[in-house]
Write an enzyme that holds these catalytic residues in place. Structure first.
Site, PDB file in Angstrom:
ATOM      1  N   SER A 147      -9.681   1.525   2.933  1.00  0.00           N
ATOM      2  CA  SER A 147      -8.835   2.307   2.066  1.00  0.00           C
ATOM      3  C   SER A 147      -7.759   1.525   1.317  1.00  0.00           C
ATOM      4  O   SER A 147      -7.195   2.034   0.369  1.00  0.00           O
ATOM      5  CB  SER A 147      -8.166   3.398   2.896  1.00  0.00           C
ATOM      6  N   LYS A 206       0.865  -1.181   0.000  1.00  0.00           N
ATOM      7  CA  LYS A 206       0.000   0.000   0.000  1.00  0.00           C
ATOM      8  C   LYS A 206       0.901   1.231   0.000  1.00  0.00           C
ATOM      9  O   LYS A 206       1.959   1.235   0.643  1.00  0.00           O
ATOM     10  CB  LYS A 206      -0.866  -0.032   1.261  1.00  0.00           C
ATOM     11  N   SER A 232      -9.833  -0.835   7.033  1.00  0.00           N
ATOM     12  CA  SER A 232      -9.210  -0.604   5.720  1.00  0.00           C
ATOM     13  C   SER A 232      -8.474  -1.786   5.112  1.00  0.00           C
ATOM     14  O   SER A 232      -8.094  -1.740   3.945  1.00  0.00           O
ATOM     15  CB  SER A 232      -8.250   0.587   5.804  1.00  0.00           C
TER      16      SER A 232
END
Lengths: 94, 517
Positions: B181, B106, B205
């Site tokens: 996210s 990420k 997330s």
């Protein structure tokens, strides 16, 4: 109304944000609906409850007072928007 | 056995056929295998890490214009890392089970010399001078970094539509959001662009995108994985964890990234367990709680039907499933949306145009701060900074922030109480499957409610796992398992047992659906 347009303007100053008129309207509306939802919390009796800021029972994390390898000055400045003489450069303050 | 069969098919078609048609049109290829399957092939030298890396880069080349999982690709870097591992293997060096496996991070985890943006314009050109601890750990495990994954800007969002660059699509249905996210990380694993990925989870997330994209996602106990080099959103809630194709890979990645780190003062003092030892297909006598607050109104009947099927399966295998209650569940979401923005407003004060990131020039320094932040941050990030600043401001601190911290105590106590009698809890990860792009984009509060089942866990700091279990109209359903602090082992065991007993846990992505916006 939980929060007025004037409140939004004040919070923007505290947050170091510059808002357009449109943004001020939008944030007044959305922050109001969010803060109204937060009202739910007032249904809970918390008079004898301690706050939890952190879940782990960790206190006073110390290490030996020995110098470590620091970040090289050139590396530290590599992302600087502006620099001079090995320092970060900003607009005049005083 | 299955692996050998898969390999025979692969070989008969030549190793580099990216997509092979089998099982009624479903695709199978090198890029569809798990890390533990691939590790076996690498060990036997039936495959090199370079070949595997090339296969993934080709896969990214052919699908990422649809999925849009990556903000930055590191192809050259990946090939170099792969060649290095191949050399080590030839020299007979002892390698970790993840050596040579292509993965993705990420884009809020620092990678030395590789752009790390947090999907924000304010960090668009930021090149970290150091590695996050997880980056370092995966480097030393010999994994191959393919690139950095798209996310909601500063991890604030539930759909990966709030990226400062572009929205990511759900590989199972391109009309749907991948969740957020960590939407880029989950989508990359689901679309077979990376074998596994790391995400971060502040209020769901990792788990929400894992659920929406049909992959396994684990949010470890707070303090279990170092946050050093993770760009902070809400420091008392953030935790890094794996997104993988199955439970075995989840355990392998956890073993590689967990452990105490002196560079993170909130890191828990612990030995690194071998998480693989928890991969046991046996839940006999285990007590699993079903919190009634998670099964109430708002849950999609088809999602509920899959949950009931999972409960039935667990009971069949000898687990005892009983209804329990976590009475403060409904207060977790409003408490979270005070605590997380409050911490964010403080953490994001560092983006001022002085040391790194975007600077918008102005006459005086305060105008420079304001212009930089106003142009650099997106709409949702500004909203949360203001919400947090308001909740911490003079006159409101007790009514909002302090109240929320007290409610956090009550939410945590609910869990402590049920865990006196139960080994773990089972809930949906989300009351519904993935929603459509744009469906919740205009109403922040509706978007916040997407995290209703995942947020309480972060407030309590306990571990939680999302496991795929069936599909509704082609969109995956996720089961959530919640455990005691530092008892990831039980979650792995229950997840593994479910995985072994059904064929519902590995949905294949269609990469179809609608027009791209």
């Amino acid at each position: 109304m939980k929060i007025s347009k004037q409140d939004v303007e004040h919070v923007a100053v505290l947050s170091r944000l510059e808002l357009s008129e449109n943004e001020k309207e939008n944030y007044t509306e959305t922050l109001n609906s969010i803060l109204e939802y937060m009202e739910l919390l007032n249904r809970v009796d918390t008079s004898d409850v301690e706050p939890t800021a952190h879940v782990l029972p960790l206190i006073n994390i110390f290490r030996e007072d020995k110098p470590h390898e620091p970040l090289d000055r050139k590396m530290a400045l590599a992302n600087a928007p502006d620099e001079e003489d090995g320092c970060f450069k900003v607009p005049r303050i005083v | 056995m299955l692996l050998m069969k898969k390999m025979a098919v692969l070989k008969s078609h030549g190793l580099f056929d990216i997509v092979l048609e089998m099982r009624g049109g479903a695709s199978l290829s090198l890029t569809s295998l798990t890390a533990h399957e691939l590790s076996e092939l690498l060990d036997k030298r039936e495959l090199s890490s370079k070949e595997l890396t090339v296969a993934h880069l080709e896969r990214i080349g052919s699908v990422d214009d649809k999925v849009k999982a990556f903000t930055t690709l590191t192809a050259e870097h990946a090939l170099l890392q792969a060649e290095e591992i191949d050399k080590k293997r030839v020299h007979g060096e002892k390698l970790s089970p993840l050596a040579g496996i292509p993965m993705a991070l990420k884009d809020n985890m620092c990678t030395r010399g590789i752009r790390t943006t947090c999907s924000s314009k304010i960090l668009e050109d930021f090149v970290p001078p150091y590695d996050a601890t997880v980056t370092e750990k995966l480097n030393s495990a010999g994994t191959v970094l393919l690139g950095k994954c798209n996310m909601d800007e500063f991890a604030m969002g539930s759909s990966t539509e709030n990226s400062g660059f572009f929205a990511t699509r759900n590989p199972h249905d391109l009309n749907a959001v991948p969740g957020g996210s960590s939407g880029g990380s989950a989508a990359a694993v689901a679309a077979q662009e990376a074998v596994f990925a790391l995400g971060s989870d502040t209020g769901g997330s990792i788990r929400l995108p894992a659920s929406f994209c049909g992959v396994v996602g684990l949010k470890p106990t707070y303090g279990c994985v170092s946050r050093y080099g993770l760009i902070a959103y809400a420091s008392s809630l953030d935790q890094i964890g794996p997104l993988t194709r199955d439970m075995t890979d989840c355990a392998l990645v956890m073993s590689a990234i967990a452990g105490h780190d002196p560079k993170d003062s909130t890191s828990a003092p612990m030995d690194i367990p071998d998480y693989s030892k928890y991969l046991v297909n046996n839940v006999k006598g285990m007590k699993i709680g079903l919190p009634k607050e998670y099964f109430g109104a708002g849950i999609d009947p088809q999602v509920l039907a899959y949950l009931q099927q999972a409960i039935g399966k667990l009971e069949e295998m000898g687990a005892i499933c009983e209804e329990v209650s976590l009475p403060h569940t409904m207060y977790a979401l409003p408490a979270y949306y005070i605590i997380a923005p409050a911490e964010a407003s403080s953490n994001l004060a560092r983006y001022d145009g002085v040391q790194y990131g975007l600077r918008v020039e102005a006459e005086d320094i305060v105008s420079m701060y304001c212009k930089t932040r106003s142009q650099g941050f997106g709409d949702e990030v500004k909203r949360r900074i203001m919400l947090g600043t308001y909740a911490l401001s003079s006159g409101y601190y007790d009514a909002y922030y302090m109240k929320a911290l007290k409610v956090r105590t009550l939410v945590k106590r609910d869990f402590d109480h049920v865990f006196e009698n139960y080994d773990c809890l089972l809930t949906p990860t989300s009351p519904t499957v993935a929603f459509n792009h744009g469906e919740k984009a205009d109403d922040p509060l509706t978007m916040y409610l997407s995290d209703i089942c995942t947020i309480p866990v972060n407030l309590a700091g306990i571990p939680s796992l999302s496991l795929p279990f069936g599909q509704v109209n082609g969109r995956p359903v996720g089961l959530q398992l919640i455990g005691k602090a530092f008892d990831e082992g039980t979650l792995l065991r229950v997840g593994y047992s479910l995985e072994q007993s059904t064929n519902l846990t590995k949905p294949l992505p269609a990469l179809k659906g609608g027009s791209r916006a």
